[in-house]
Design a protein around this motif. Structure first.
Motif, PDB file in Angstrom:
ATOM      1  N   SER A 153       0.836  -1.198   0.000  1.00 40.02           N
ATOM      2  CA  SER A 153       0.000   0.000   0.000  1.00 40.02           C
ATOM      3  C   SER A 153       0.876   1.255   0.000  1.00 40.02           C
ATOM      4  O   SER A 153       1.703   1.443   0.894  1.00 40.02           O
ATOM      5  CB  SER A 153      -0.912   0.011   1.235  1.00 40.02           C
ATOM      6  N   PHE A 154       0.678   2.107  -1.008  1.00 40.27           N
ATOM      7  CA  PHE A 154       1.529   3.290  -1.170  1.00 40.27           C
ATOM      8  C   PHE A 154       0.684   4.528  -1.427  1.00 40.27           C
ATOM      9  O   PHE A 154      -0.399   4.453  -1.999  1.00 40.27           O
ATOM     10  CB  PHE A 154       2.494   3.098  -2.346  1.00 40.27           C
ATOM     11  N   VAL A 155       1.215   5.656  -0.991  1.00 42.58           N
ATOM     12  CA  VAL A 155       0.638   6.960  -1.311  1.00 42.58           C
ATOM     13  C   VAL A 155       1.763   7.803  -1.903  1.00 42.58           C
ATOM     14  O   VAL A 155       2.772   8.045  -1.238  1.00 42.58           O
ATOM     15  CB  VAL A 155       0.051   7.664  -0.079  1.00 42.58           C
ATOM     16  N   GLY A 156       1.599   8.237  -3.146  1.00 43.58           N
ATOM     17  CA  GLY A 156       2.674   8.979  -3.805  1.00 43.58           C
ATOM     18  C   GLY A 156       3.960   8.187  -3.857  1.00 43.58           C
ATOM     19  O   GLY A 156       5.047   8.752  -3.693  1.00 43.58           O
ATOM     20  N   ASN A 157       3.839   6.840  -4.034  1.00 42.81           N
ATOM     21  CA  ASN A 157       4.980   5.923  -4.103  1.00 42.81           C
ATOM     22  C   ASN A 157       5.755   5.831  -2.782  1.00 42.81           C
ATOM     23  O   ASN A 157       6.916   5.413  -2.767  1.00 42.81           O
ATOM     24  CB  ASN A 157       5.926   6.310  -5.245  1.00 42.81           C
ATOM     25  N   ARG A 158       5.099   6.228  -1.678  1.00 43.93           N
ATOM     26  CA  ARG A 158       5.658   6.015  -0.349  1.00 43.93           C
ATOM     27  C   ARG A 158       4.752   5.051   0.401  1.00 43.93           C
ATOM     28  O   ARG A 158       3.531   5.049   0.207  1.00 43.93           O
ATOM     29  CB  ARG A 158       5.746   7.332   0.426  1.00 43.93           C
TER      30      ARG A 158
ATOM     31  N   LEU B 236       2.240   3.513   2.790  1.00 41.24           N
ATOM     32  CA  LEU B 236       1.090   4.171   3.396  1.00 41.24           C
ATOM     33  C   LEU B 236       1.350   4.576   4.839  1.00 41.24           C
ATOM     34  O   LEU B 236       1.055   5.707   5.248  1.00 41.24           O
ATOM     35  CB  LEU B 236      -0.129   3.247   3.312  1.00 41.24           C
ATOM     36  N   GLN B 237       1.906   3.682   5.640  1.00 43.30           N
ATOM     37  CA  GLN B 237       2.104   3.973   7.048  1.00 43.30           C
ATOM     38  C   GLN B 237       3.099   5.115   7.259  1.00 43.30           C
ATOM     39  O   GLN B 237       2.915   5.963   8.137  1.00 43.30           O
ATOM     40  CB  GLN B 237       2.590   2.705   7.782  1.00 43.30           C
ATOM     41  N   GLU B 238       4.158   5.142   6.441  1.00 44.56           N
ATOM     42  CA  GLU B 238       5.131   6.233   6.555  1.00 44.56           C
ATOM     43  C   GLU B 238       4.491   7.561   6.155  1.00 44.56           C
ATOM     44  O   GLU B 238       4.719   8.597   6.794  1.00 44.56           O
ATOM     45  CB  GLU B 238       6.336   5.937   5.667  1.00 44.56           C
ATOM     46  N   TRP B 239       3.703   7.524   5.086  1.00 48.46           N
ATOM     47  CA  TRP B 239       3.049   8.743   4.612  1.00 48.46           C
ATOM     48  C   TRP B 239       2.067   9.268   5.665  1.00 48.46           C
ATOM     49  O   TRP B 239       2.022  10.469   5.940  1.00 48.46           O
ATOM     50  CB  TRP B 239       2.335   8.441   3.284  1.00 48.46           C
ATOM     51  N   LYS B 240       1.285   8.383   6.259  1.00 53.46           N
ATOM     52  CA  LYS B 240       0.305   8.810   7.265  1.00 53.46           C
ATOM     53  C   LYS B 240       1.013   9.408   8.478  1.00 53.46           C
ATOM     54  O   LYS B 240       0.533  10.389   9.059  1.00 53.46           O
ATOM     55  CB  LYS B 240      -0.561   7.616   7.688  1.00 53.46           C
ATOM     56  N   LYS B 241       2.133   8.832   8.852  1.00 54.00           N
ATOM     57  CA  LYS B 241       2.858   9.349  10.018  1.00 54.00           C
ATOM     58  C   LYS B 241       3.314  10.778   9.767  1.00 54.00           C
ATOM     59  O   LYS B 241       3.171  11.648  10.640  1.00 54.00           O
ATOM     60  CB  LYS B 241       4.063   8.441  10.299  1.00 54.00           C
ATOM     61  N   ASP B 242       3.823  11.026   8.564  1.00 53.12           N
ATOM     62  CA  ASP B 242       4.273  12.388   8.229  1.00 53.12           C
ATOM     63  C   ASP B 242       3.110  13.353   8.183  1.00 53.12           C
ATOM     64  O   ASP B 242       3.211  14.503   8.633  1.00 53.12           O
ATOM     65  CB  ASP B 242       5.028  12.383   6.893  1.00 53.12           C
ATOM     66  N   MET B 243       1.976  12.926   7.618  1.00 57.44           N
ATOM     67  CA  MET B 243       0.809  13.797   7.505  1.00 57.44           C
ATOM     68  C   MET B 243       0.242  14.128   8.877  1.00 57.44           C
ATOM     69  O   MET B 243      -0.182  15.271   9.142  1.00 57.44           O
ATOM     70  CB  MET B 243      -0.261  13.133   6.655  1.00 57.44           C
TER      71      MET B 243
END
Length: 439
Positions: free
Chosen positions: A422-427, A429-436
């Motif tokens: 699972s990716f968001v913007g090729n990152r 998902l979990q890493e992206w959510k943490k940053d957001m």
């Protein structure tokens, strides 16, 4: 003594330069032994005579090159090496660009300059001369006569039957230059073609020089860029045996031109048709589909059920303007049981420069379309390996974090894909959510 040695090496340089150019290598054991002895003498002189060091070095280099293993390579091995050099070049093939220096460029020319042996090998292989590009921009006059003559010679070198890979890009001018017409006259040999035309007059000129019908009997890879979608239709109506197709716009009237069991890859900016189910039904062997927008055209009551069992990868959406998106109801009747890769790009939902009413309308349609796409995945019971969601933004720093998180969470909820896929913007998902969440 010094002048005598200098004269000797001047003569030796002339002698071995000619031998190198003609690939006049020593073929007998005695001749090779004689050359090795001469090389040893040259090395000895190189250590003793610093005054003419550079001249002796050049002679030594030529002498040693005559014993190099590449000099005795079989012709087919040398051809393979040339092919690798051309394919890995930053600009493979032969290219003419109207801007800058008005000449043809290509690494194949360099290969013909090394020696007569390499030149003969390069000139005798038609595939080395069958990839040609013409980029014509910002000029209302044709190329120099010498360039057109040189290109004609290159086309001649490509033979009469070798498949061609061509690129023709004509912009900012409403005429069709003769240098491009040279390539069009070989349309019956096109295997791969990337065409970019901006004016109907260019297409009219293109059609007038096609040699015969069927016009594109070998064409299996076509990329077409034009402001007028009807221009591409004229090529598709010739029913080329396409394996890969990329174009800005595809209409229902052209769908028969891509139907069949050949097409594996389809990239479309806009599709205007009866349904996506019909498009997939007409392309039963399609493995990759990229689609940025879909608009219903024709009878909205058309209901077609399609189980497309070849599609492996789907790339949906993008930012192509306020009115370009996947319409609601687009996925009705579609099942994709073999789908493994899904890429989705949402339109710019949160740009504050847009009217609020329109923004909410876009957000609603995007949300509904995402829901429909999730339903396709669920009813298909496919084994997704990778899903990537991209939220497009003209100014990424102005995204509303809470709304973006909500949209992403809703999309991935109950989606049959593992966390590592699972990716968001090729990152991830979990890493992206943490940053957001930290924003």
């Amino acid at each position: 003594m010094f002048h005598s040695l200098e004269s000797t090496y001047q003569a030796l340089h002339t002698e071995f330069l000619a031998k190198s150019r003609h690939n006049d290598i020593p073929e007998s054991p005695v001749a090779r032994a004689t050359l090795r002895a001469l090389i040893n003498q040259t090395r000895s002189d190189l250590q003793k005579c610093s005054e003419i060091h550079s001249q002796i070095s050049r002679v030594l280099e030529l002498q040693e090159s005559l014993l190099a293993p590449i000099r005795i390579l079989p012709s087919d091995v040398l051809t393979e090496i040339f092919q690798l050099v051309i394919e890995t070049s930053p600009n493979p093939g032969i290219t003419y660009t109207s801007r800058g220096s008005p000449k043809l460029v290509g690494c194949i020319f360099l290969l013909t300059w090394i020696c007569f042996w390499w030149r003969d090998e390069a000139l005798s292989n038609s595939t080395f001369w069958s990839r040609i590009a013409v980029n014509y921009t910002g000029s209302s006059h044709g190329p120099p006569i010498t360039v057109a003559a040189f290109l004609t010679e290159c086309v001649f070198r490509s033979g009469v039957s070798a498949p061609m890979r061509i690129r023709i890009c004509i912009e900012n001018t409403n005429f069709f230059p003769s240098i491009a017409a040279l390539l069009v006259a070989q349309a019956h040999r096109w295997r791969q073609a990337a065409l970019s035309f901006r004016y109907q007059q260019q297409m009219d000129s293109l059609g007038s020089v096609f040699p015969f019908k069927p016009r594109f009997p070998l064409l299996d890879d076509l990329s077409f860029d034009s402001l007028d979608p009807n221009i591409a239709k004229q090529i598709l109506d010739c029913y080329p045996p396409l394996r890969k197709l990329e174009l800005d716009e595809l209409s229902e009237s052209s769908i028969d031109g891509i139907a069949g069991r050949n097409l594996n890859i389809l990239k479309v900016g806009r599709y205007n048709g009866l349904s996506l189910a019909r498009l997939l039904h007409m392309c039963p062997c399609l493995e990759f589909l990229k689609l940025q927008s879909f608009r219903f055209r024709g009878n909205d009551d058309v209901k077609q059920i399609t189980c497309q069992s070849s599609l492996l990868a789907l790339d949906i959406g993008g930012d192509m303007g306020n009115d370009d998106r996947i319409e609601n109801g687009a996925w009705t009747g579609v099942t994709l049981p073999k789908l493994t890769t899904l890429d989705v790009t949402l339109p710019d939902l949160v740009n504050h420069d847009r009217l609020e009413a329109h923004r909410l309308e876009v957000a609603y349609e995007a949300s509904t379309s995402l829901g429909e796409l999730k339903e396709v995945v669920k009813r298909s019971k496919c084994a997704l390996q990778r899903v990537n969601l991209t939220v497009y933004a003209e100014d990424y720093e102005r995204l509303e974090p809470q709304l973006t998180l909500q949209t992403v969470d809703e999309f991935f909820k109950d989606l049959p894909v593992k966390a590592e896929g699972s990716f968001v913007g090729n990152r991830l998902l979990q890493e992206w959510k943490k940053d957001m969440e930290e924003t």
